[in-house]
Write a protein that holds these residues in place. Structure first.
Motif, PDB file in Angstrom:
ATOM      1  N   ASP A   1      -2.224   4.359  19.421  1.00 16.77           N
ATOM      2  CA  ASP A   1      -2.399   3.093  18.710  1.00 16.77           C
ATOM      3  C   ASP A   1      -1.385   2.063  19.194  1.00 16.77           C
ATOM      4  OD1 ASP A   1      -4.466   4.101  17.204  1.00 16.77           O
ATOM      5  OD2 ASP A   1      -3.243   4.541  15.443  1.00 16.77           O
TER       6      ASP A   1
ATOM      7  N   ASP B   1      -5.578  -5.889   9.298  1.00 13.78           N
ATOM      8  CA  ASP B   1      -4.254  -5.302   9.067  1.00 13.78           C
ATOM      9  C   ASP B   1      -4.281  -3.810   9.381  1.00 13.78           C
ATOM     10  OD1 ASP B   1      -5.883  -4.586   6.977  1.00 13.78           O
ATOM     11  OD2 ASP B   1      -4.313  -4.742   5.449  1.00 13.78           O
ATOM     12  N   ARG B   2      -4.909  -3.469  10.467  1.00 14.90           N
ATOM     13  CA  ARG B   2      -5.121  -2.070  10.869  1.00 14.90           C
ATOM     14  C   ARG B   2      -3.823  -1.282  10.932  1.00 14.90           C
ATOM     15  NH1 ARG B   2      -5.538   1.824  14.800  1.00 14.90           N
ATOM     16  NH2 ARG B   2      -7.632   2.538  15.361  1.00 14.90           N
ATOM     17  N   LEU B   3      -3.868  -0.070  10.407  1.00 16.99           N
ATOM     18  CA  LEU B   3      -2.726   0.832  10.468  1.00 16.99           C
ATOM     19  C   LEU B   3      -2.588   1.410  11.873  1.00 16.99           C
ATOM     20  CD1 LEU B   3      -0.564   2.389   8.711  1.00 16.99           C
ATOM     21  CD2 LEU B   3      -2.286   4.210   8.538  1.00 16.99           C
TER      22      LEU B   3
ATOM     23  N   VAL C   1       2.701  -7.399  15.124  1.00 18.57           N
ATOM     24  CA  VAL C   1       2.630  -6.264  14.215  1.00 18.57           C
ATOM     25  C   VAL C   1       3.687  -6.388  13.122  1.00 18.57           C
ATOM     26  CG1 VAL C   1       1.738  -4.713  15.993  1.00 18.57           C
ATOM     27  CG2 VAL C   1       4.207  -4.863  15.630  1.00 18.57           C
ATOM     28  N   ASP C   2       3.455  -5.678  12.027  1.00 15.73           N
ATOM     29  CA  ASP C   2       4.428  -5.533  10.945  1.00 15.73           C
ATOM     30  C   ASP C   2       4.960  -4.106  10.996  1.00 15.73           C
ATOM     31  OD1 ASP C   2       4.238  -8.117   9.834  1.00 15.73           O
ATOM     32  OD2 ASP C   2       2.435  -7.571   8.741  1.00 15.73           O
TER      33      ASP C   2
ATOM     34  N   ARG D   1      -1.146   4.566  13.691  1.00 15.25           N
ATOM     35  CA  ARG D   1      -0.747   5.911  13.266  1.00 15.25           C
ATOM     36  C   ARG D   1       0.009   6.692  14.329  1.00 15.25           C
ATOM     37  NH1 ARG D   1      -5.103   9.692  11.778  1.00 15.25           N
ATOM     38  NH2 ARG D   1      -3.347  10.925  11.018  1.00 15.25           N
TER      39      ARG D   1
ATOM     40  N   PRO E   1     -11.676  -0.461  10.720  1.00 21.17           N
ATOM     41  CA  PRO E   1     -10.405  -1.117  10.393  1.00 21.17           C
ATOM     42  C   PRO E   1     -10.545  -2.619  10.207  1.00 21.17           C
ATOM     43  CG  PRO E   1     -10.164   0.379  12.265  1.00 21.17           C
ATOM     44  CD  PRO E   1     -11.630   0.221  12.017  1.00 21.17           C
TER      45      PRO E   1
ATOM     46  N   GLU F   1      -7.043   5.770   8.284  1.00 25.22           N
ATOM     47  CA  GLU F   1      -6.308   5.686   7.017  1.00 25.22           C
ATOM     48  C   GLU F   1      -7.129   6.275   5.875  1.00 25.22           C
ATOM     49  OE1 GLU F   1      -3.571   2.329   4.729  1.00 25.22           O
ATOM     50  OE2 GLU F   1      -5.108   1.684   6.160  1.00 25.22           O
TER      51      GLU F   1
ATOM     52  N   GLU G   1       5.910   2.742   8.474  1.00 26.11           N
ATOM     53  CA  GLU G   1       4.547   2.212   8.551  1.00 26.11           C
ATOM     54  C   GLU G   1       4.499   1.089   9.575  1.00 26.11           C
ATOM     55  OE1 GLU G   1       1.597   1.569   5.107  1.00 26.11           O
ATOM     56  OE2 GLU G   1       2.364  -0.455   5.496  1.00 26.11           O
TER      57      GLU G   1
ATOM     58  N   ARG H   1       1.545  -1.797  11.097  1.00 27.35           N
ATOM     59  CA  ARG H   1       0.208  -2.376  10.976  1.00 27.35           C
ATOM     60  C   ARG H   1       0.108  -3.614  11.853  1.00 27.35           C
ATOM     61  NH1 ARG H   1      -3.023  -0.803   6.732  1.00 27.35           N
ATOM     62  NH2 ARG H   1      -2.050   0.601   5.206  1.00 27.35           N
TER      63      ARG H   1
END
Length: 205
Positions: free
Chosen positions: A91, A83-85, A100-101, A87, A80, A20, A170, A172
Motif C-alpha cells: 500500500d 481516506d483509504r487505509l 497521507v495522514d 495496511r 475504498p 478494512e 494508522e 490513510r
C-alpha cells in the motif's frame, strides 16, 4: 477463528484484498475490499473493484459469518473511499507521492528539529527512502482558493520525518478533494449492503 482472520481468509480466497473492517452503531459490519496490487503492475492502467466483486464477497461472507456465529445485523461490502487505509508495504509503495495522514504509535521523542517532541500525527507527501519511509510537509498555511501567490516569494521551508512501518499506528490517504480532478482517477465506491440472513445463511438471493 477471529473476525479479522475469517474476513481476510474469505476475501483473499476470492482473489481480492482486505483493506478494512469496521463495526458501526446498529450492528453494521462494514468490509472494505480492493483488487490486489503489485509493484510490477504499477505501469498498467489501474483497475477498480466492481459491484459484482462486492456482491460475490457479500454472499461468501454471509455464509462464513453465520457458520462461525459472528454477531451482526447488516453487512456492507464496498471499495475504498478517498481516506483509504494503508495496511502494508505494498500500500505504501502504491501511494508514494500521495498526501497521507500518519499517526505514530509513540510521540517522536526529543529531536533537533522544530517538530514538537510530543507530536504523533502528521499530514504530508509520502516518500520512500533507503532506510524506509518519510513524510514531507510544510507548516505554512494553505493557499486559499483564488488567492494569488507571488512568484518572487520564497517557497515555505519543508520538514521531513523518517519512519518505519512498525512505528505507524494508522496511515490513510488524506481525504483531499480537488474539484479540478483528484490526483488519480478516483475509483467508484460500489457498496453491497445486506441484512443478516435470518434462516438459511446460504440463501442470499
Amino acid at each position: 477463528m477471529s473476525l479479522q482472520s475469517l474476513v481476510e481468509q474469505t476475501v483473499q480466497g476470492l482473489g481480492l484484498d482486505l483493506v478494512e473492517i469496521e463495526r458501526s452503531a446498529g450492528g453494521l459490519l462494514r468490509i472494505t475490499i480492493d483488487l490486489p496490487w503489485m509493484p510490477e503492475h504499477a505501469a498498467l492502467p489501474e483497475q477498480f473493484v466492481t459491484i459484482e466483486d462486492c456482491e460475490k464477497v457479500t454472499r461468501q461472507l454471509q455464509y462464513a459469518l453465520e457458520v462461525d456465529g459472528i454477531d451482526y445485523n447488516r453487512l456492507e461490502v464496498s471499495s475504498p473511499g478517498i481516506d483509504r487505509l494503508l495496511r502494508h508495504g505494498n500500500d505504501f509503495l502504491r501511494f508514494v507521492g500521495e498526501e497521507v495522514d500518519i499517526t505514530l504509535k509513540e510521540p517522536i521523542g526529543p529531536n533537533e528539529s522544530s517538530i514538537a517532541a510530543n507530536r504523533k500525527k502528521f499530514r504530508g507527501t509520502l516518500e520512500q527512502t533507503d532506510s524506509g519511509w518519510q513524510i514531507v510537509w510544510s507548516d505554512a498555511p494553505p493557499v486559499k482558493p483564488g488567492q494569488r501567490v507571488s512568484k518572487k516569494k520564497a517557497p515555505p521551508p519543508l520538514q521531513a520525518l523518517g519512519f518505519v512501518l512498525d512505528e505507524v499506528r494508522e496511515a490513510r490517504l488524506a481525504p483531499v478533494v480537488d474539484f479540478k480532478g483528484r490526483r488519480k482517477p478516483a475509483a467508484a465506491n460500489p457498496a453491497q449492503e445486506q441484512p443478516r440472513p435470518e434462516n438459511d445463511a446460504q440463501d442470499t438471493e
